[in-house]
Design a protein around this motif. Sequence first.
Motif, PDB file in Angstrom:
ATOM      1  N   TRP A 123     -17.602 104.475  63.172  1.00 43.38           N
ATOM      2  CA  TRP A 123     -16.968 105.160  62.047  1.00 43.38           C
ATOM      3  C   TRP A 123     -17.442 104.552  60.732  1.00 43.38           C
ATOM      4  O   TRP A 123     -17.781 105.272  59.787  1.00 43.38           O
ATOM      5  N   PHE A 124     -17.476 103.221  60.664  1.00 43.90           N
ATOM      6  CA  PHE A 124     -17.868 102.525  59.449  1.00 43.90           C
ATOM      7  C   PHE A 124     -19.301 102.882  59.047  1.00 43.90           C
ATOM      8  O   PHE A 124     -19.573 103.167  57.879  1.00 43.90           O
ATOM      9  N   ILE A 125     -20.189 102.901  60.013  1.00 44.74           N
ATOM     10  CA  ILE A 125     -21.581 103.247  59.733  1.00 44.74           C
ATOM     11  C   ILE A 125     -21.689 104.698  59.270  1.00 44.74           C
ATOM     12  O   ILE A 125     -22.354 105.009  58.285  1.00 44.74           O
ATOM     13  N   ARG A 126     -21.003 105.573  59.961  1.00 46.64           N
ATOM     14  CA  ARG A 126     -21.082 107.014  59.697  1.00 46.64           C
ATOM     15  C   ARG A 126     -20.385 107.411  58.388  1.00 46.64           C
ATOM     16  O   ARG A 126     -20.891 108.237  57.636  1.00 46.64           O
ATOM     17  N   GLU A 139     -17.435  92.190  49.848  1.00 44.68           N
ATOM     18  CA  GLU A 139     -15.981  92.068  49.902  1.00 44.68           C
ATOM     19  C   GLU A 139     -15.315  93.440  49.975  1.00 44.68           C
ATOM     20  O   GLU A 139     -14.304  93.624  50.652  1.00 44.68           O
ATOM     21  N   VAL A 140     -15.901  94.423  49.288  1.00 45.00           N
ATOM     22  CA  VAL A 140     -15.390  95.799  49.381  1.00 45.00           C
ATOM     23  C   VAL A 140     -15.495  96.263  50.826  1.00 45.00           C
ATOM     24  O   VAL A 140     -14.547  96.822  51.390  1.00 45.00           O
ATOM     25  N   TYR A 141     -16.647  96.037  51.452  1.00 48.38           N
ATOM     26  CA  TYR A 141     -16.847  96.449  52.845  1.00 48.38           C
ATOM     27  C   TYR A 141     -15.845  95.769  53.782  1.00 48.38           C
ATOM     28  O   TYR A 141     -15.297  96.408  54.678  1.00 48.38           O
ATOM     29  N   VAL A 142     -15.601  94.484  53.550  1.00 51.36           N
ATOM     30  CA  VAL A 142     -14.649  93.761  54.399  1.00 51.36           C
ATOM     31  C   VAL A 142     -13.257  94.369  54.259  1.00 51.36           C
ATOM     32  O   VAL A 142     -12.570  94.611  55.263  1.00 51.36           O
ATOM     33  N   ARG A 143     -12.837  94.620  53.036  1.00 57.44           N
ATOM     34  CA  ARG A 143     -11.507  95.200  52.828  1.00 57.44           C
ATOM     35  C   ARG A 143     -11.383  96.574  53.474  1.00 57.44           C
ATOM     36  O   ARG A 143     -10.372  96.893  54.093  1.00 57.44           O
ATOM     37  N   VAL A 144     -12.410  97.399  53.313  1.00 57.33           N
ATOM     38  CA  VAL A 144     -12.383  98.743  53.898  1.00 57.33           C
ATOM     39  C   VAL A 144     -12.341  98.651  55.419  1.00 57.33           C
ATOM     40  O   VAL A 144     -11.558  99.338  56.073  1.00 57.33           O
ATOM     41  N   TYR A 145     -13.182  97.793  55.998  1.00 60.73           N
ATOM     42  CA  TYR A 145     -13.252  97.658  57.447  1.00 60.73           C
ATOM     43  C   TYR A 145     -11.921  97.167  58.013  1.00 60.73           C
ATOM     44  O   TYR A 145     -11.409  97.708  58.988  1.00 60.73           O
ATOM     45  N   GLU A 146     -11.350  96.140  57.381  1.00 67.09           N
ATOM     46  CA  GLU A 146     -10.070  95.610  57.863  1.00 67.09           C
ATOM     47  C   GLU A 146      -8.952  96.643  57.746  1.00 67.09           C
ATOM     48  O   GLU A 146      -8.124  96.780  58.642  1.00 67.09           O
ATOM     49  N   SER A 147      -8.945  97.361  56.647  1.00 71.18           N
ATOM     50  CA  SER A 147      -7.926  98.386  56.464  1.00 71.18           C
ATOM     51  C   SER A 147      -8.102  99.516  57.467  1.00 71.18           C
ATOM     52  O   SER A 147      -7.125 100.015  58.033  1.00 71.18           O
ATOM     53  N   ALA A 148      -9.327  99.919  57.710  1.00 67.08           N
ATOM     54  CA  ALA A 148      -9.605 100.985  58.676  1.00 67.08           C
ATOM     55  C   ALA A 148      -9.244 100.545  60.088  1.00 67.08           C
ATOM     56  O   ALA A 148      -8.932 101.389  60.936  1.00 67.08           O
ATOM     57  N   GLY A 149      -9.276  99.246  60.335  1.00 66.23           N
ATOM     58  CA  GLY A 149      -8.856  98.734  61.638  1.00 66.23           C
ATOM     59  C   GLY A 149      -7.380  98.996  61.901  1.00 66.23           C
ATOM     60  O   GLY A 149      -6.945  99.138  63.039  1.00 66.23           O
ATOM     61  N   LEU A 199      -7.352 104.638  59.955  1.00 61.41           N
ATOM     62  CA  LEU A 199      -8.519 105.251  59.321  1.00 61.41           C
ATOM     63  C   LEU A 199      -8.073 106.077  58.116  1.00 61.41           C
ATOM     64  O   LEU A 199      -7.147 106.888  58.218  1.00 61.41           O
ATOM     65  N   PRO A 200      -8.735 105.893  56.985  1.00 60.00           N
ATOM     66  CA  PRO A 200      -8.375 106.681  55.806  1.00 60.00           C
ATOM     67  C   PRO A 200      -8.779 108.145  55.982  1.00 60.00           C
ATOM     68  O   PRO A 200      -9.777 108.444  56.635  1.00 60.00           O
ATOM     69  N   GLN A 201      -8.011 109.029  55.390  1.00 52.82           N
ATOM     70  CA  GLN A 201      -8.282 110.469  55.472  1.00 52.82           C
ATOM     71  C   GLN A 201      -9.553 110.839  54.715  1.00 52.82           C
ATOM     72  O   GLN A 201     -10.275 111.718  55.125  1.00 52.82           O
ATOM     73  N   GLN A 202      -9.774 110.186  53.575  1.00 55.39           N
ATOM     74  CA  GLN A 202     -10.952 110.462  52.746  1.00 55.39           C
ATOM     75  C   GLN A 202     -11.725 109.156  52.558  1.00 55.39           C
ATOM     76  O   GLN A 202     -11.506 108.421  51.592  1.00 55.39           O
ATOM     77  N   PRO A 203     -12.639 108.861  53.477  1.00 57.81           N
ATOM     78  CA  PRO A 203     -13.328 107.569  53.469  1.00 57.81           C
ATOM     79  C   PRO A 203     -14.067 107.249  52.163  1.00 57.81           C
ATOM     80  O   PRO A 203     -13.982 106.130  51.669  1.00 57.81           O
ATOM     81  N   ARG A 204     -14.782 108.217  51.601  1.00 56.79           N
ATOM     82  CA  ARG A 204     -15.530 107.942  50.361  1.00 56.79           C
ATOM     83  C   ARG A 204     -14.576 107.584  49.226  1.00 56.79           C
ATOM     84  O   ARG A 204     -14.786 106.615  48.504  1.00 56.79           O
ATOM     85  N   ALA A 205     -13.532 108.363  49.055  1.00 56.56           N
ATOM     86  CA  ALA A 205     -12.556 108.086  47.998  1.00 56.56           C
ATOM     87  C   ALA A 205     -11.904 106.725  48.223  1.00 56.56           C
ATOM     88  O   ALA A 205     -11.686 105.957  47.282  1.00 56.56           O
TER      89      ALA A 205
END
Length: 190
Positions: A8-11, A40-50, A53-59
Amino acid sequence: MHTALDDWFIREILVHEAALAGFLRRCWPHRDELHDLRQEVYVRVYESAGRALPQQPRAFLFATARHLMTDRLRRSRVVSIEAMGDLEPLHVLIDEVSPERWCGGREGLRKLAEAFDQLPTRCRQVVWMRRVEELAQKEVAMRLGISEKTVEKHLARAMRLLAEQCHGQVMDMAWGRRQARERRHGQQGD
């Protein structure tokens, strides 16, 4: 071995790497920190998605980047007490209040009370419960029969209106019209 979260993170996230890098370059003044900031942005997004999963990943990615930059700016402005050193040479007397300062404080308090009385009813209720009674946001929402998000909006609006009134700025036209309408019709809600 890739997990479903990795895929999911890659896609959904890494495909925006160039856009994120450009956004950070435009918004962050310290070029030497851009790589670390992006990671650090990637780490926060990945941990939160764990967790969910956010409805709007880009936003979500760009909102996370904005929040991270805001956090970093806020932290950079904090001055440690040790950095201030010894305050004795400044001859700061905390207990001494001059008559001018006392009168100025009274005048400020009077302005605040007048501005508070002019707030729309619901905003006034929210401010009173949150700031004076020190109730939790959830408790205020339950008591007033509104959502927590609505409590936040009323509080933010009230703080903006109070600041405008106390600092002598012109209140916004919508607020003035609503106040006049409430006075004419005796309406309670906002």
